[in-house]
Design a protein around this motif. Structure first.
Motif, PDB file in Angstrom:
ATOM      1  N   LYS A  85      15.167 -16.757   1.389  1.00 38.61           N
ATOM      2  CA  LYS A  85      16.627 -16.727   1.389  1.00 38.61           C
ATOM      3  C   LYS A  85      17.067 -15.264   1.497  1.00 38.61           C
ATOM      4  CE  LYS A  85      17.163 -21.147  -0.313  1.00 38.61           C
ATOM      5  NZ  LYS A  85      18.041 -22.180   0.191  1.00 38.61           N
ATOM      6  N   ASN A  86      16.683 -14.605   2.575  1.00 34.99           N
ATOM      7  CA  ASN A  86      16.846 -13.166   2.658  1.00 34.99           C
ATOM      8  C   ASN A  86      18.212 -12.700   3.171  1.00 34.99           C
ATOM      9  OD1 ASN A  86      16.577 -13.980   5.275  1.00 34.99           O
ATOM     10  ND2 ASN A  86      14.813 -12.699   5.752  1.00 34.99           N
ATOM     11  N   TYR A  87      19.143 -13.630   3.373  1.00 34.03           N
ATOM     12  CA  TYR A  87      20.484 -13.232   3.783  1.00 34.03           C
ATOM     13  C   TYR A  87      21.190 -12.585   2.591  1.00 34.03           C
ATOM     14  CZ  TYR A  87      21.313 -17.744   1.531  1.00 34.03           C
ATOM     15  OH  TYR A  87      21.320 -18.783   0.644  1.00 34.03           O
ATOM     16  N   GLU A  88      22.009 -11.596   2.888  1.00 35.18           N
ATOM     17  CA  GLU A  88      22.723 -10.887   1.836  1.00 35.18           C
ATOM     18  C   GLU A  88      24.213 -11.211   1.911  1.00 35.18           C
ATOM     19  OE1 GLU A  88      22.037  -6.733   1.621  1.00 35.18           O
ATOM     20  OE2 GLU A  88      19.917  -6.947   1.093  1.00 35.18           O
ATOM     21  N   LEU A  89      24.820 -11.338   0.754  1.00 39.18           N
ATOM     22  CA  LEU A  89      26.259 -11.568   0.676  1.00 39.18           C
ATOM     23  C   LEU A  89      26.972 -10.242   0.513  1.00 39.18           C
ATOM     24  CD1 LEU A  89      26.510 -14.677  -1.709  1.00 39.18           C
ATOM     25  CD2 LEU A  89      26.518 -14.644   0.788  1.00 39.18           C
ATOM     26  N   LYS A  90      28.118 -10.122   1.144  1.00 43.32           N
ATOM     27  CA  LYS A  90      28.967  -8.950   0.976  1.00 43.32           C
ATOM     28  C   LYS A  90      30.022  -9.256  -0.079  1.00 43.32           C
ATOM     29  CE  LYS A  90      26.882  -6.873   4.399  1.00 43.32           C
ATOM     30  NZ  LYS A  90      25.967  -5.741   4.156  1.00 43.32           N
ATOM     31  N   GLY A  91      30.502  -8.200  -0.724  1.00 42.10           N
ATOM     32  CA  GLY A  91      31.492  -8.385  -1.781  1.00 42.10           C
ATOM     33  C   GLY A  91      32.751  -9.083  -1.313  1.00 42.10           C
ATOM     34  N   LYS A  92      33.050  -8.996  -0.022  1.00 40.70           N
ATOM     35  CA  LYS A  92      34.290  -9.589   0.490  1.00 40.70           C
ATOM     36  C   LYS A  92      34.308 -11.111   0.349  1.00 40.70           C
ATOM     37  CE  LYS A  92      32.591  -9.517   5.284  1.00 40.70           C
ATOM     38  NZ  LYS A  92      32.828  -8.949   6.648  1.00 40.70           N
ATOM     39  N   VAL A  93      33.130 -11.759   0.273  1.00 35.79           N
ATOM     40  CA  VAL A  93      33.127 -13.217   0.146  1.00 35.79           C
ATOM     41  C   VAL A  93      33.746 -13.644  -1.186  1.00 35.79           C
ATOM     42  CG1 VAL A  93      31.119 -13.492   1.644  1.00 35.79           C
ATOM     43  CG2 VAL A  93      30.788 -13.317  -0.826  1.00 35.79           C
TER      44      VAL A  93
END
Length: 212
Positions: free
Chosen positions: A19-27
């Motif tokens: 699950k190597n996708y990263e979330l950005k704070g904007k979400v």
């Protein structure tokens, strides 16, 4: 998720690697803004009771304070972003179920049955999806690269099917309020699946503890 405390840390690393996708704070901000808008949908539609305005105002204030807190007090690490996004999405699920009940309250179906249905189904689905994800980690299925397809797809189909079944059940009294109640309720159930992000957050917590 407590069962993950004593497993081989390599399984947790494998899970996060998959699950190597990263979330950005904007979400987190996007989810919070949507949470602000949801309670106003009933008001826009015409349900202008005092309670509707009070609930919408309270939710707006809470979400704004949440965004300010996230912006000023929370370090923008992946662990913290995932946790706050998970909180925002769980609240969104509850929020959508609330507005669904508002729509149903304007029909002969009333609010009691939908409320009881959501009170049981949303926590149950969240529990099952978290339990399922934890089992994947413990079984080492991530390490073996044989992940099953995302259950979000299956539950999305389930939610759509449930909406069709309910609409058939009430087709003799079908109106806009019932359709909207069904749609927002199904969406609330589907969004509850995002509680799976708590598992990823907890994995980061365990890795931090292991490296201390």
């Amino acid at each position: 998720m407590g069962e993950l405390k004593n497993i081989d840390i390599s399984k947790i690393n494998a899970y996060l690697s998959h699950k190597n996708y990263e979330l950005k704070g904007k979400v987190v901000y996007y989810a919070s803004l949507f949470n602000i808008l949801i309670p106003f949908l009933g008001i826009i539609y015409g349900f202008t009771s005092v309670i509707s305005y009070v609930v919408a105002f309270i939710i707006a204030v809470v979400c704004i304070m949440f965004m300010i807190y996230f912006k000023t007090k929370v370090s923008q690490t992946q662990k913290n972003i995932i946790f706050n996004f998970s909180v925002a999405m769980v609240f969104m699920s509850i929020n959508l179920c609330y507005i669904s009940c508002v729509f149903f309250s304007q029909t002969t179906i009333g609010v009691l049955f939908p409320l009881l249905f959501y009170a049981v189904s949303v926590p149950l689905i969240a529990f099952l999806i978290i339990k399922s994800e934890c089992k994947k980690i413990m079984d080492g299925s991530c390490k073996k690269k044989n992940f099953a397809n995302s259950r979000i797809t299956y539950f999305s189909v389930f939610g759509a099917g449930l909406g069709i079944v309910i609409s058939r059940f009430v087709e003799n009294q079908l109106n806009d309020a019932i359709v909207l109640g069904i749609c927002f309720g199904a969406l609330g159930i589907i969004i509850s699946l995002f509680s799976v992000f708590f598992v990823k957050w907890y994995c980061y917590v365990l890795i931090e503890k292991a490296t201390e």
